[in-house]
Design a protein around this motif. Sequence first.
Motif, short mmCIF file in Angstrom:
data_model
loop_
_atom_site.label_atom_id
_atom_site.label_comp_id
_atom_site.label_asym_id
_atom_site.label_seq_id
_atom_site.Cartn_x
_atom_site.Cartn_y
_atom_site.Cartn_z
N UNK A 132 45.42 -17.36 -7.89
CA UNK A 132 46.48 -18.35 -8.12
C UNK A 132 46.02 -19.78 -7.86
N UNK A 133 44.81 -19.96 -7.32
CA UNK A 133 44.32 -21.30 -7.03
C UNK A 133 44.60 -21.70 -5.59
N UNK A 134 43.97 -22.78 -5.16
CA UNK A 134 44.09 -23.19 -3.75
C UNK A 134 45.49 -23.65 -3.40
N UNK A 135 46.29 -24.04 -4.39
CA UNK A 135 47.67 -24.45 -4.09
C UNK A 135 48.48 -23.31 -3.48
N UNK A 136 48.04 -22.07 -3.70
CA UNK A 136 48.75 -20.93 -3.14
C UNK A 136 48.76 -20.98 -1.61
N UNK A 137 47.75 -21.62 -1.04
CA UNK A 137 47.67 -21.74 0.41
C UNK A 137 48.71 -22.72 0.95
N UNK A 138 49.06 -23.72 0.16
CA UNK A 138 49.92 -24.80 0.62
C UNK A 138 51.36 -24.71 0.10
N UNK A 139 51.59 -23.94 -0.96
CA UNK A 139 52.91 -23.97 -1.58
C UNK A 139 53.51 -22.59 -1.86
N UNK A 140 52.70 -21.55 -1.82
CA UNK A 140 53.16 -20.23 -2.22
C UNK A 140 53.46 -19.30 -1.07
N UNK A 141 53.21 -18.02 -1.32
CA UNK A 141 53.50 -16.97 -0.35
C UNK A 141 52.72 -17.17 0.96
N UNK A 142 51.48 -17.62 0.85
CA UNK A 142 50.67 -17.83 2.05
C UNK A 142 51.28 -18.93 2.93
N UNK A 143 51.79 -19.98 2.28
CA UNK A 143 52.44 -21.05 3.03
C UNK A 143 53.71 -20.54 3.71
N UNK A 144 54.45 -19.66 3.02
CA UNK A 144 55.66 -19.08 3.62
C UNK A 144 55.31 -18.25 4.85
N UNK A 145 54.22 -17.49 4.76
CA UNK A 145 53.81 -16.66 5.89
C UNK A 145 53.46 -17.52 7.11
N UNK A 146 52.73 -18.61 6.88
CA UNK A 146 52.35 -19.48 7.99
C UNK A 146 53.57 -20.18 8.57
N UNK A 147 54.47 -20.63 7.71
CA UNK A 147 55.71 -21.28 8.15
C UNK A 147 56.51 -20.33 9.04
N UNK A 148 56.61 -19.08 8.61
CA UNK A 148 57.35 -18.09 9.39
C UNK A 148 56.68 -17.84 10.75
N UNK A 149 55.35 -17.73 10.74
CA UNK A 149 54.63 -17.52 11.99
C UNK A 149 54.88 -18.67 12.96
N UNK A 150 54.83 -19.89 12.45
CA UNK A 150 55.01 -21.06 13.32
C UNK A 150 56.42 -21.09 13.93
#
Length: 586
Positions: free
Chosen positions: A215-233
Amino acid sequence: MKRSVPPLLAGFFLLVITVAVHAVDVAPILQSKEGMVTAVHPSAAQAGAEILEKGGNAVDAAIAVSLVLGVVEHYASGLCGEGYMVVVMADGREVAIDFRSTAPAMATYANLNKAGELREVRFTPKGYCVAGVPAGIGKALEFASLPLEVLAAPAIHLAEEGFEVSDTFSKVNMDAWENLSVNAPEFLDDGMPWAAGATFRNPALAKTLKTIAGKGVDAFYKGELADNLDRFMKENDGWVRKSDLEAYRALVRKPVKGSYRGYELSVPGSPVGGPRVLATLNILEHFNLAMMSWDDPLAIHIMQEAMILTSLDQRRWIGDPETNSFIPEKGYISKDYARQRFMQIDLSKASDPALWHSERVGDPGPYENGASYIDVMLEERRKAVIEGETQDVPPSTTHFSVVDKAGNAVSWTQTISSFFGTGYMVDGYFLNNELGNFKYEPVEGSPINLEPGRRPRTTIAPLVVRKDGKVRWVIGSPGAGRIGSTVIEILVNLIDFEMSLENAIRAPKFTGYDAYKQIQLEDDFPPKTIEFLLALGHEVKRYEHPDLYFGGPNAIAVGEGGMLTGVGSIRRLGGAAAPQVCLLYT
């Protein structure tokens, strides 16, 4: 009787000898004309060389190396880290990509006062700053030739299929076992430290890498990966939110340029250690080091004193140019300012550490617009007085160098700050603890006071050295506060003492940094050298040689005819790798 070869058979014979079999060689030190990669882990160097063998350029290889290092040494760097790279392309393009981390919106002294001291907070989720490695890779892709899916494949393979645990990997996680067992038990081997020789797999990281590759590097900042980090925090009382991730940008800058005895240097600018390397070399140009030797105590004394002066100035004046109104970088690296600073060195005795921060901090500001040292020194100048930080951090950074056969070069340093960063994992990667690189308490005028969106200052200094416009060396090192001194000493060894690249890296190292009140050096210096340094008034602390404390440089030399010599990290058991072409004659 000599038999002639029939025309058809002769043509077939010529066709066969031009068919090539491609392979990759990996060794601590290697030579090749087909391209070269050096990294702190042989598997990472090998992955980069395999990308070169597939037809990728130096940037392609560097991206692959970055991702593999996040798998095999994710205690030292990785997706949730940061860094800086210098890219010099054979077609004349040249950039410095700043993918330093940034403080989140909630990172204020007011919030910090409620949470506790920064010394304690940095090893909690609050210590995490927004990571820049994925965005840095995204910017680097503009200079690459292969798709991200191809470049991420080696890292995904190692994360899924596993790799053999090295002695270093085992020791590092044994040292951190108590912390990991509480904060990241999923990293351990059924609750126990990993033993050397075991096979380590990281399926969670493999999944993350597949998401980014697809999906490209934006997936880290805007997609599912970002949601996972937001939830962890949110669940763990951290400060980063998805909005911080969405706001992050890697920055493409021009490299800062300098020179030393006819060699041209391209380094990253503020807020990292590139300008300090140039400022130190400017001072050293006033001394005829070539008349000395690497173990001459006077040469060591001069270099130590010069590096103390430039580290004092770095600490007072250098910071994030995006969030500070005045960073006198041009003045700091000017030749005229170096003339003023070199006068501060007393050849007969060591400077007093008790007076460093009160009497030896300079002011490069008046030199920002090209002023003469004569004019500046004839005027009264304001004396800046600061209190230096004395904290030290583990050698948790990593550096790698790449040169391809076309002459494209990449010098890339990345880190998560301390080993294992905060000590917490999300989606298979460790969270950095870069917040600890800000001032623990606000200091008026400091360029590294904690502020939302600000990039912290660190000592990393990847660089490319040219002579007569041609790339000569690609150099960099991990090693926290020792990075600057190690890189400077390698350059002096190469240029002044005319060492080979291997000998320049192998030679014993010492430190010159204001956080250390003594000269820390490796014990292969002659006893008389140490005795003389003591006579000059230096306090000396000795380490066995070679010691990981002094970093792990990975460098490449470009010789006559395009011959590349790669020297992998001697202190960190790294490797050099190159694609090799073997012609078939049968």
